[in-house]
Scaffold this motif. Structure first.
Motif, PDB file in Angstrom:
ATOM      1  N   THR A 126       0.852  -1.190   0.000  1.00  0.00           N
ATOM      2  CA  THR A 126       0.000   0.000   0.000  1.00  0.00           C
ATOM      3  C   THR A 126       0.888   1.240   0.000  1.00  0.00           C
ATOM      4  O   THR A 126       2.064   1.174   0.387  1.00  0.00           O
ATOM      5  CB  THR A 126      -0.906   0.057   1.246  1.00  0.00           C
ATOM      6  N   ILE A 127       0.301   2.356  -0.384  1.00  0.00           N
ATOM      7  CA  ILE A 127       1.055   3.616  -0.377  1.00  0.00           C
ATOM      8  C   ILE A 127       1.508   3.943   1.045  1.00  0.00           C
ATOM      9  O   ILE A 127       2.612   4.456   1.246  1.00  0.00           O
ATOM     10  CB  ILE A 127       0.229   4.779  -1.017  1.00  0.00           C
ATOM     11  N   GLU A 128       0.712   3.588   2.048  1.00  0.00           N
ATOM     12  CA  GLU A 128       1.099   3.875   3.439  1.00  0.00           C
ATOM     13  C   GLU A 128       2.303   3.034   3.856  1.00  0.00           C
ATOM     14  O   GLU A 128       3.107   3.470   4.679  1.00  0.00           O
ATOM     15  CB  GLU A 128      -0.077   3.616   4.386  1.00  0.00           C
ATOM     16  N   GLU A 129       2.440   1.832   3.280  1.00  0.00           N
ATOM     17  CA  GLU A 129       3.624   1.012   3.590  1.00  0.00           C
ATOM     18  C   GLU A 129       4.877   1.613   2.951  1.00  0.00           C
ATOM     19  O   GLU A 129       5.969   1.532   3.514  1.00  0.00           O
ATOM     20  CB  GLU A 129       3.427  -0.419   3.082  1.00  0.00           C
ATOM     21  N   LEU A 130       4.714   2.190   1.771  1.00  0.00           N
ATOM     22  CA  LEU A 130       5.882   2.718   1.058  1.00  0.00           C
ATOM     23  C   LEU A 130       6.228   4.151   1.455  1.00  0.00           C
ATOM     24  O   LEU A 130       7.338   4.622   1.193  1.00  0.00           O
ATOM     25  CB  LEU A 130       5.660   2.645  -0.459  1.00  0.00           C
ATOM     26  N   LEU A 131       5.273   4.834   2.088  1.00  0.00           N
ATOM     27  CA  LEU A 131       5.536   6.200   2.557  1.00  0.00           C
ATOM     28  C   LEU A 131       4.834   6.391   3.906  1.00  0.00           C
ATOM     29  O   LEU A 131       3.821   7.084   4.002  1.00  0.00           O
ATOM     30  CB  LEU A 131       5.048   7.235   1.527  1.00  0.00           C
ATOM     31  N   PRO A 132       5.380   5.745   4.945  1.00  0.00           N
ATOM     32  CA  PRO A 132       4.718   5.845   6.251  1.00  0.00           C
ATOM     33  C   PRO A 132       4.789   7.259   6.821  1.00  0.00           C
ATOM     34  O   PRO A 132       5.731   7.994   6.537  1.00  0.00           O
ATOM     35  CB  PRO A 132       5.498   4.852   7.131  1.00  0.00           C
ATOM     36  N   ASP A 133       3.785   7.586   7.612  1.00  0.00           N
ATOM     37  CA  ASP A 133       3.743   8.897   8.296  1.00  0.00           C
ATOM     38  C   ASP A 133       3.980  10.052   7.314  1.00  0.00           C
ATOM     39  O   ASP A 133       4.746  10.970   7.577  1.00  0.00           O
ATOM     40  CB  ASP A 133       4.790   8.960   9.427  1.00  0.00           C
ATOM     41  N   ALA A 134       3.318   9.956   6.177  1.00  0.00           N
ATOM     42  CA  ALA A 134       3.559  10.941   5.113  1.00  0.00           C
ATOM     43  C   ALA A 134       3.127  12.341   5.509  1.00  0.00           C
ATOM     44  O   ALA A 134       2.157  12.529   6.238  1.00  0.00           O
ATOM     45  CB  ALA A 134       2.800  10.517   3.851  1.00  0.00           C
ATOM     46  N   PHE A 135       3.846  13.310   5.010  1.00  0.00           N
ATOM     47  CA  PHE A 135       3.419  14.709   5.068  1.00  0.00           C
ATOM     48  C   PHE A 135       2.366  14.885   3.984  1.00  0.00           C
ATOM     49  O   PHE A 135       2.521  14.357   2.880  1.00  0.00           O
ATOM     50  CB  PHE A 135       4.618  15.634   4.781  1.00  0.00           C
ATOM     51  N   GLY A 136       1.278  15.593   4.300  1.00  0.00           N
ATOM     52  CA  GLY A 136       0.240  15.775   3.290  1.00  0.00           C
ATOM     53  C   GLY A 136      -0.517  17.072   3.469  1.00  0.00           C
ATOM     54  O   GLY A 136      -0.177  17.876   4.345  1.00  0.00           O
ATOM     55  N   PRO A 137      -1.559  17.259   2.654  1.00  0.00           N
ATOM     56  CA  PRO A 137      -2.308  18.520   2.675  1.00  0.00           C
ATOM     57  C   PRO A 137      -2.815  18.883   4.065  1.00  0.00           C
ATOM     58  O   PRO A 137      -2.851  20.053   4.426  1.00  0.00           O
ATOM     59  CB  PRO A 137      -3.480  18.260   1.722  1.00  0.00           C
ATOM     60  N   ARG A 138      -3.204  17.871   4.855  1.00  0.00           N
ATOM     61  CA  ARG A 138      -3.762  18.168   6.180  1.00  0.00           C
ATOM     62  C   ARG A 138      -2.742  18.822   7.105  1.00  0.00           C
ATOM     63  O   ARG A 138      -3.099  19.587   7.987  1.00  0.00           O
ATOM     64  CB  ARG A 138      -4.317  16.892   6.824  1.00  0.00           C
ATOM     65  N   ASP A 139      -1.466  18.525   6.893  1.00  0.00           N
ATOM     66  CA  ASP A 139      -0.428  19.136   7.730  1.00  0.00           C
ATOM     67  C   ASP A 139      -0.381  20.654   7.557  1.00  0.00           C
ATOM     68  O   ASP A 139       0.046  21.367   8.458  1.00  0.00           O
ATOM     69  CB  ASP A 139       0.944  18.530   7.407  1.00  0.00           C
ATOM     70  N   LEU A 140      -0.830  21.112   6.397  1.00  0.00           N
ATOM     71  CA  LEU A 140      -0.819  22.557   6.143  1.00  0.00           C
ATOM     72  C   LEU A 140      -1.889  23.275   6.967  1.00  0.00           C
ATOM     73  O   LEU A 140      -1.806  24.478   7.183  1.00  0.00           O
ATOM     74  CB  LEU A 140      -1.039  22.842   4.647  1.00  0.00           C
ATOM     75  N   ASP A 141      -2.909  22.513   7.414  1.00  0.00           N
ATOM     76  CA  ASP A 141      -3.985  23.119   8.201  1.00  0.00           C
ATOM     77  C   ASP A 141      -3.623  23.234   9.673  1.00  0.00           C
ATOM     78  O   ASP A 141      -4.339  23.829  10.447  1.00  0.00           O
ATOM     79  CB  ASP A 141      -5.275  22.280   8.082  1.00  0.00           C
ATOM     80  N   GLU A 142      -2.508  22.594  10.053  1.00  0.00           N
ATOM     81  CA  GLU A 142      -2.139  22.541  11.459  1.00  0.00           C
ATOM     82  C   GLU A 142      -1.658  23.887  11.997  1.00  0.00           C
ATOM     83  O   GLU A 142      -1.648  24.120  13.175  1.00  0.00           O
ATOM     84  CB  GLU A 142      -1.019  21.509  11.685  1.00  0.00           C
ATOM     85  N   VAL A 143      -1.231  24.768  11.112  1.00  0.00           N
ATOM     86  CA  VAL A 143      -0.721  26.063  11.571  1.00  0.00           C
ATOM     87  C   VAL A 143      -1.642  27.183  11.097  1.00  0.00           C
ATOM     88  O   VAL A 143      -2.260  27.075  10.040  1.00  0.00           O
ATOM     89  CB  VAL A 143       0.714  26.325  11.035  1.00  0.00           C
ATOM     90  N   GLY A 144      -1.735  28.233  11.901  1.00  0.00           N
ATOM     91  CA  GLY A 144      -2.539  29.372  11.489  1.00  0.00           C
ATOM     92  C   GLY A 144      -1.790  30.172  10.432  1.00  0.00           C
ATOM     93  O   GLY A 144      -0.643  30.544  10.663  1.00  0.00           O
ATOM     94  N   ARG A 145      -2.390  30.366   9.276  1.00  0.00           N
ATOM     95  CA  ARG A 145      -1.728  31.154   8.232  1.00  0.00           C
ATOM     96  C   ARG A 145      -2.626  32.306   7.820  1.00  0.00           C
ATOM     97  O   ARG A 145      -3.829  32.209   7.912  1.00  0.00           O
ATOM     98  CB  ARG A 145      -1.436  30.279   7.008  1.00  0.00           C
TER      99      ARG A 145
END
Ligand code: THU
Length: 145
Positions: A126-145
């Protein structure tokens, strides 16, 4: 008319026609522009609506500008209507399965349905096996911009 892939559980797709995807990847590989490395790559993926999208690597005299086959595939995905990738394979000039490079795993991950299958050299992963703990679009929402 493309058959819509049957999803089971969390976006996991059953009955993937890997032979059809490999044929499409091999076809794309033959169109690669790789005069510098002489390493041709073709990639193919099944989209959630049943479409198959493809790409080949396109190199440049300014070597660092090389576009991997996956770049072309993601472009083909959006050009042909968008959607999410559910199964992926890429091949080299000998028609053997190769692994997507790290950058391209990131690229694929952004457009993958959770649980997307990839034909890996070690079997289907699976993509999660080949790229565990991936950075993704949701990480961009974690900070106030
Ligand atoms: N290449 C791809 O197209 N995809 C990958 O995932 C790995 C590498 C290409 C880039 C370059 O044109 C050639 O393979 C040799 O690195």
């Amino acid at each position: 008319m493309a058959a819509v892939p049957r999803t089971v559980g969390e976006g996991v797709v059953a009955d993937i026609d890997w032979a059809r995807l490999r044929t499409a990847a091999i076809d794309a590989m033959h169109r690669a522009y790789a005069p510098y490395s002489r390493f041709k790559v073709g990639a193919a993926a099944l989209v959630s609506d049943g479409r198959v999208v493809t790409g080949c690597n396109v190199e440049n005299a300014s070597y660092g500008l090389t576009l991997c086959a996956e770049c072309g595939l993601v472009s083909d995905l959006h050009r042909s209507g968008g959607g999410q990738l559910v199964a992926f394979v890429c091949v080299n000039g000998d028609e053997e399965t190769i692994m997507p490079c790290g950058r391209c795993r990131q690229l694929l991950s952004e457009h993958a349905l959770p649980g997307m299958r990839l034909q890996a050299t070690s079997g289907v992963r699976t993509i999660e096996e080949l790229l565990p703990d991936a950075f993704g679009p949701r990480d961009l929402d974690e900070v106030g911009r």
